[in-house]
Design a protein around this motif. Structure first.
Motif, PDB file in Angstrom:
ATOM      1  N   PRO A 100      46.315  12.578  30.277  1.00  0.00           N
ATOM      2  CA  PRO A 100      47.179  13.035  28.903  1.00  0.00           C
ATOM      3  C   PRO A 100      48.721  13.140  29.059  1.00  0.00           C
ATOM      4  CG  PRO A 100      45.090  14.066  29.170  1.00  0.00           C
ATOM      5  CD  PRO A 100      45.299  13.431  30.548  1.00  0.00           C
ATOM      6  N   GLU A 101      49.060  13.878  30.387  1.00  0.00           N
ATOM      7  CA  GLU A 101      50.458  14.045  30.367  1.00  0.00           C
ATOM      8  C   GLU A 101      51.398  12.777  30.629  1.00  0.00           C
ATOM      9  OE1 GLU A 101      48.010  17.339  31.398  1.00  0.00           O
ATOM     10  OE2 GLU A 101      47.768  15.361  32.084  1.00  0.00           O
ATOM     11  N   ASN A 102      50.774  11.773  31.332  1.00  0.00           N
ATOM     12  CA  ASN A 102      51.359  10.715  31.460  1.00  0.00           C
ATOM     13  C   ASN A 102      51.443   9.841  30.217  1.00  0.00           C
ATOM     14  OD1 ASN A 102      52.359  11.169  34.032  1.00  0.00           O
ATOM     15  ND2 ASN A 102      51.162   9.153  35.004  1.00  0.00           N
ATOM     16  N   SER A 103      50.493   9.932  29.502  1.00  0.00           N
ATOM     17  CA  SER A 103      50.530   9.223  28.184  1.00  0.00           C
ATOM     18  C   SER A 103      51.531   9.739  27.282  1.00  0.00           C
ATOM     19  CB  SER A 103      49.158   9.527  27.497  1.00  0.00           C
ATOM     20  OG  SER A 103      48.097   8.607  28.048  1.00  0.00           O
ATOM     21  N   GLN A 104      51.784  10.968  27.238  1.00  0.00           N
ATOM     22  CA  GLN A 104      52.719  11.711  26.318  1.00  0.00           C
ATOM     23  C   GLN A 104      54.280  11.406  26.861  1.00  0.00           C
ATOM     24  OE1 GLN A 104      51.883  16.064  26.590  1.00  0.00           O
ATOM     25  NE2 GLN A 104      49.598  15.567  25.446  1.00  0.00           N
ATOM     26  N   ARG A 105      54.446  11.381  28.079  1.00  0.00           N
ATOM     27  CA  ARG A 105      55.503  10.780  28.604  1.00  0.00           C
ATOM     28  C   ARG A 105      55.714   9.346  28.770  1.00  0.00           C
ATOM     29  NH1 ARG A 105      54.725  15.376  33.704  1.00  0.00           N
ATOM     30  NH2 ARG A 105      54.769  17.322  32.158  1.00  0.00           N
ATOM     31  N   GLY A 106      54.759   8.508  28.389  1.00  0.00           N
ATOM     32  CA  GLY A 106      55.067   7.098  28.424  1.00  0.00           C
ATOM     33  C   GLY A 106      55.017   6.679  29.853  1.00  0.00           C
ATOM     34  N   ARG A 107      54.391   7.124  30.886  1.00  0.00           N
ATOM     35  CA  ARG A 107      54.362   6.772  31.975  1.00  0.00           C
ATOM     36  C   ARG A 107      53.106   5.958  32.389  1.00  0.00           C
ATOM     37  NH1 ARG A 107      56.372  12.200  35.230  1.00  0.00           N
ATOM     38  NH2 ARG A 107      58.533  12.279  34.544  1.00  0.00           N
ATOM     39  N   GLY A 108      53.072   5.342  33.427  1.00  0.00           N
ATOM     40  CA  GLY A 108      51.850   4.726  33.986  1.00  0.00           C
ATOM     41  C   GLY A 108      50.740   5.306  34.265  1.00  0.00           C
TER      42      GLY A 108
END
Length: 122
Positions: A100-108
Motif C-alpha cells: 500500500p505504501e508504494n501504491s500511495q507513493r507511485g512506486r513500483g
C-alpha cells in the motif's frame, strides 16, 4: 512474502490458459497484485493488475477483452485467465505484489514470483 506462479505451457493460437499466483507470508489487504510479462528482446510490461481488497483492475490495451485478472481471498491466490491467445502473447509471465505504501507513493512492485513460460504457436 512468497509468490508462486504456475499454469504456463505451450498452446496454439486461439487457446486459453489460466495462470495462478499463490501468495503467502502475510496478509495482502491493501496490496496491488499484478501480472507482468517479458518476451525475448523486449522490456517487461504490466499486463494486468488488481487491488486485493477493492477489486479494481487494470489491463494493458493489448490484452483487454481477452485476459481477466481475479483473486480468491480464501486461497490467497491471484489468477490470470487468458483467452484467445495469440503468438505475440508468448513470454515469461511473472506475478508481483505492491505494498500500500508504494501504491500511495507511485512506486513500483515490491515482491516478485518466479516466471512461468507461456508459448503460443501459430
Amino acid at each position: 512474502v512468497q509468490l508462486q506462479a504456475s499454469g504456463g505451457g505451450l498452446v496454439q493460437a486461439g487457446d486459453s490458459l489460466r495462470l495462478s499466483c499463490a501468495a503467502s507470508g502475510r496478509t495482502f489487504s491493501g496490496y496491488v497484485m499484478g501480472w507482468f510479462r517479458q518476451a525475448p528482446g523486449k522490456e517487461r510490461e504490466l499486463v494486468a493488475a488488481i487491488s486485493w481488497s477493492g477489486g479494481s483492475t487494470y489491463y494493458a490495451d493489448s490484452v483487454k477483452g481477452r485476459f481477466t485478472i481475479s483473486r480468491d481471498f480464501a486461497k490467497n491466490t491471484v489468477y490470470l485467465q487468458m483467452n484467445s491467445l495469440k503468438p505475440e502473447d508468448t513470454a515469461v509471465y511473472y506475478c508481483a505484489a505492491k505494498t500500500p505504501e508504494n501504491s500511495q507513493r507511485g512506486r513500483g512492485y515490491d515482491y516478485w514470483g518466479q516466471g512461468t513460460q507461456v508459448t503460443v504457436s501459430s
